[in-house]
Design a protein around this motif. Structure first.
Motif, mmCIF file in Angstrom:
data_model
loop_
_atom_site.group_PDB
_atom_site.id
_atom_site.type_symbol
_atom_site.label_atom_id
_atom_site.label_comp_id
_atom_site.label_asym_id
_atom_site.label_seq_id
_atom_site.Cartn_x
_atom_site.Cartn_y
_atom_site.Cartn_z
ATOM 1 N N TYR A 81 1.823 -1.953 -9.983
ATOM 2 C CA TYR A 81 0.639 -2.728 -9.616
ATOM 3 C C TYR A 81 0.377 -2.630 -8.115
ATOM 4 O O TYR A 81 -0.777 -2.526 -7.684
ATOM 5 C CB TYR A 81 0.819 -4.187 -10.025
ATOM 6 C CG TYR A 81 -0.417 -5.030 -9.835
ATOM 7 C CD1 TYR A 81 -1.414 -5.055 -10.807
ATOM 8 C CD2 TYR A 81 -0.598 -5.792 -8.687
ATOM 9 C CE1 TYR A 81 -2.560 -5.819 -10.636
ATOM 10 C CE2 TYR A 81 -1.735 -6.552 -8.503
ATOM 11 C CZ TYR A 81 -2.707 -6.567 -9.477
ATOM 12 O OH TYR A 81 -3.839 -7.315 -9.300
ATOM 13 N N ILE A 82 1.439 -2.661 -7.294
ATOM 14 C CA ILE A 82 1.275 -2.528 -5.847
ATOM 15 C C ILE A 82 0.699 -1.161 -5.507
ATOM 16 O O ILE A 82 -0.223 -1.040 -4.683
ATOM 17 C CB ILE A 82 2.620 -2.753 -5.127
ATOM 18 C CG1 ILE A 82 3.075 -4.203 -5.293
ATOM 19 C CG2 ILE A 82 2.512 -2.407 -3.649
ATOM 20 C CD1 ILE A 82 4.447 -4.495 -4.724
ATOM 21 N N THR A 83 1.241 -0.103 -6.144
ATOM 22 C CA THR A 83 0.727 1.253 -5.910
ATOM 23 C C THR A 83 -0.728 1.360 -6.324
ATOM 24 O O THR A 83 -1.565 1.947 -5.617
ATOM 25 C CB THR A 83 1.564 2.280 -6.694
ATOM 26 O OG1 THR A 83 2.943 2.122 -6.361
ATOM 27 C CG2 THR A 83 1.129 3.700 -6.356
ATOM 28 N N PHE A 268 4.728 1.549 1.174
ATOM 29 C CA PHE A 268 4.231 2.904 0.955
ATOM 30 C C PHE A 268 5.262 3.940 1.408
ATOM 31 O O PHE A 268 5.509 4.933 0.708
ATOM 32 C CB PHE A 268 2.923 3.084 1.735
ATOM 33 C CG PHE A 268 2.348 4.469 1.646
ATOM 34 C CD1 PHE A 268 1.646 4.872 0.526
ATOM 35 C CD2 PHE A 268 2.503 5.366 2.691
ATOM 36 C CE1 PHE A 268 1.109 6.148 0.440
ATOM 37 C CE2 PHE A 268 1.973 6.641 2.615
ATOM 38 C CZ PHE A 268 1.271 7.033 1.481
ATOM 39 N N ALA A 269 5.873 3.710 2.579
ATOM 40 C CA ALA A 269 6.870 4.656 3.086
ATOM 41 C C ALA A 269 8.097 4.709 2.180
ATOM 42 O O ALA A 269 8.693 5.784 1.995
ATOM 43 C CB ALA A 269 7.280 4.260 4.506
ATOM 44 N N TYR A 313 10.851 8.587 8.341
ATOM 45 C CA TYR A 313 10.588 7.234 7.852
ATOM 46 C C TYR A 313 9.759 6.450 8.869
ATOM 47 O O TYR A 313 8.755 5.791 8.533
ATOM 48 C CB TYR A 313 11.920 6.541 7.583
ATOM 49 C CG TYR A 313 11.848 5.239 6.820
ATOM 50 C CD1 TYR A 313 10.734 4.891 6.060
ATOM 51 C CD2 TYR A 313 12.914 4.343 6.846
ATOM 52 C CE1 TYR A 313 10.683 3.708 5.358
ATOM 53 C CE2 TYR A 313 12.880 3.150 6.148
ATOM 54 C CZ TYR A 313 11.751 2.837 5.411
ATOM 55 O OH TYR A 313 11.700 1.655 4.716
ATOM 56 N N PHE A 314 10.148 6.539 10.141
ATOM 57 C CA PHE A 314 9.429 5.823 11.204
ATOM 58 C C PHE A 314 7.996 6.340 11.334
ATOM 59 O O PHE A 314 7.051 5.548 11.459
ATOM 60 C CB PHE A 314 10.165 5.990 12.533
ATOM 61 C CG PHE A 314 9.490 5.329 13.701
ATOM 62 C CD1 PHE A 314 9.700 3.979 13.961
ATOM 63 C CD2 PHE A 314 8.631 6.043 14.523
ATOM 64 C CE1 PHE A 314 9.078 3.357 15.028
ATOM 65 C CE2 PHE A 314 7.999 5.429 15.587
ATOM 66 C CZ PHE A 314 8.221 4.085 15.844
ATOM 67 N N LEU A 315 7.814 7.670 11.304
ATOM 68 C CA LEU A 315 6.479 8.245 11.470
ATOM 69 C C LEU A 315 5.553 7.865 10.323
ATOM 70 O O LEU A 315 4.367 7.581 10.539
ATOM 71 C CB LEU A 315 6.576 9.766 11.589
ATOM 72 C CG LEU A 315 7.190 10.297 12.888
ATOM 73 C CD1 LEU A 315 7.314 11.814 12.839
ATOM 74 C CD2 LEU A 315 6.362 9.874 14.101
ATOM 75 N N PHE A 320 0.836 5.188 8.818
ATOM 76 C CA PHE A 320 0.177 4.470 7.739
ATOM 77 C C PHE A 320 -0.250 3.075 8.186
ATOM 78 O O PHE A 320 -1.187 2.505 7.622
ATOM 79 C CB PHE A 320 1.084 4.377 6.511
ATOM 80 C CG PHE A 320 0.374 3.915 5.277
ATOM 81 C CD1 PHE A 320 -0.505 4.758 4.618
ATOM 82 C CD2 PHE A 320 0.558 2.640 4.776
ATOM 83 C CE1 PHE A 320 -1.196 4.336 3.486
ATOM 84 C CE2 PHE A 320 -0.111 2.209 3.645
ATOM 85 C CZ PHE A 320 -0.994 3.066 2.995
ATOM 86 N N THR A 321 0.410 2.516 9.190
ATOM 87 C CA THR A 321 -0.015 1.231 9.744
ATOM 88 C C THR A 321 -1.406 1.353 10.363
ATOM 89 O O THR A 321 -2.273 0.496 10.155
ATOM 90 C CB THR A 321 0.981 0.738 10.800
ATOM 91 O OG1 THR A 321 2.282 0.619 10.218
ATOM 92 C CG2 THR A 321 0.564 -0.612 11.356
#
Length: 426
Positions: A81-83, A268-269, A313-315, A320-321
């Motif tokens: 549902y989140i996706t 998302f990440a 992961y950080f990128l 995406f932020t």
């Protein structure tokens, strides 16, 4: 203590609010009951060992409320549902009809929710198959007949739909956002176990306990500060003559949150970072020497503390932020609404210039929010590198979700209590 007691008395005096809270608690109890109904033919002991040895999988297990390590019927959980919600938000930038529905208020929101439910069903099927493929490649599924696998897939899909329904019941008849409350309940159910794992992982338990709670309080304080931080853009309303009266001329402000995207970029990440581990296990399970070597290489590159994993992961969280901020804060729509209402930013022309200015402000403050979310996402890896605690499943991400839900729920409760006070004067 007196303030807490007085606050609880105010809640108890409001019948509607008390019933909403009791209904929400009952739904969360039902959720935890379903979380302990297991799917058969899976070696749960080995599955827990697998999750305990992987920091990333441990984080997913915390999000699911322990349903993954127990492999209950809610193992897939609320993730489909989140996706689907993220996909529908992104679709508004591509499909004009969806964008129109997003502007239609309550009626449009109902249509979007219905489409999100439809989309979450195939996503639940796909995620269920992925989870079972991962377990099969790890040798954790005992029986692999087609009928058994189909029954397991249907059980997981049914569990995903049930938890989605429970979340919507909370949104409609309870208190707070249902999806957020389900995530909150799942994370809180894992807190005691996570604390015990951290304490038992060190010989000097008193030092670890004090240090952990000091860091925990510091993170909570930082999360509250960043969650409540806003940039206030001054708004001036033009003066208008209506009959013999002059209206307008007031000065207000447009609040823009520093963390516009919330926790969505991390979720998302997490979904993206699952792919390399999944592919590596499939390659190793193939049995071919070349594929096994490639799978082992990918596994090493994407361990929790590897530079490749942490950088990627950080990128993903960072970029995406920014992407989410542009979606959730539509500068073009806001500038049009300001222009229609006769409002403007002092020193900035209405229309395109206002849109450009708002995008500039959002991009600058989102930089701080993106750095904050990126660091929060990497806290478990930092803890494992510098402290040597590999069991830090309750990460900054979990704290971010818990604190955000508590703050939003508290605001909604306060709003209902204030509304009750207004009703007394009617």
């Amino acid at each position: 203590m007196q303030k807490i007691t007085a606050f609880l008395k105010r809640i108890n005096s409001n019948t509607e609010l008390r019933n909403k809270l009791l209904f929400t608690a009952a739904i969360l109890l039902i959720f935890r009951f379903f979380a302990h109904i297991p799917v058969p033919t899976v070696d749960v002991t080995q599955l827990r060992t697998l999750f305990a040895s992987n920091q990333f999988l441990s984080l997913l297990n915390v999000f699911s409320g322990g349903t993954l390590s127990n492999f209950s019927v809610l193992a897939v959980g609320i993730n489909p549902y989140i996706t689907a919600s993220i996909v529908m938000q992104l679709s508004g930038m591509v499909f004009p009809k969806i964008k129109e529905m997003q502007k239609e208020g309550e009626a449009g929101r109902e249509k979007l929710n219905q489409y999100t439910r439809y989309l979450s069903l195939p996503l639940a099927v796909g995620q269920s198959i992925s989870v079972l493929a991962l377990l099969k490649s790890s040798g954790l599924i005992g029986v692999t007949t087609p009928i058994t696998l189909i029954a397991m897939i249907l059980s997981l899909v049914a569990g995903a739909m049930i938890v989605t329904w429970l979340g919507e019941l909370v949104t409609e008849k309870g208190i707070g956002n249902g999806i957020s409350m389900i995530l909150f309940a799942g994370i809180m159910s894992q807190l005691p176990k996570s604390f015990l794992d951290i304490i038992n992982s060190s010989s000097d338990q008193s030092f670890v306990l004090i240090s952990f709670f000091a860091v925990f309080l510091a993170i909570v304080g930082l999360v509250v500060f960043m969650n409540e931080a806003v940039r206030k853009i001054t708004i001036q309303y033009a003066k208008r003559t209506r009959g013999s009266k002059i209206v307008g001329g007031q000065t207000s402000h447009l609040p823009v949150k520093v963390n516009v995207a919330g926790v969505m970029p991390i979720i998302f990440a997490v979904s993206i970072m699952l792919a390399p581990s999944f592919v590596a296990r499939l390659l190793v399970a193939s049995g071919k020497p070349n594929f096994i070597d490639l799978g082992n290489t990918i596994t090493v590159l994407f361990t929790d503390t590897s530079p490749v994993y942490m950088t990627l992961y950080f990128l993903i969280v960072f970029f995406f932020t920014f992407f989410s901020a542009l979606i959730f804060f539509n500068a073009g729509d806001i500038s049009d609404e300001l222009k229609k209402s006769g409002a403007f930013v002092p020193g900035v022309r209405p229309g395109a210039a206002t849109k450009k200015y708002l995008e500039f402000v959002v991009s600058r403050i989102t930089l701080a929010g993106a750095l904050f979310l990126g660091i929060i996402a990497l806290l478990p890896s930092f803890a494992q590198i510098f402290v040597g605690i590999g069991q830090l499943a309750i990460s900054g991400t979990s704290i971010l979700i818990v604190v955000s839900v508590i703050l939003e729920t508290y605001k909604q409760v306060e709003s209902m209590l204030v509304e009750q006070n207004y009703d007394r004067f009617l």
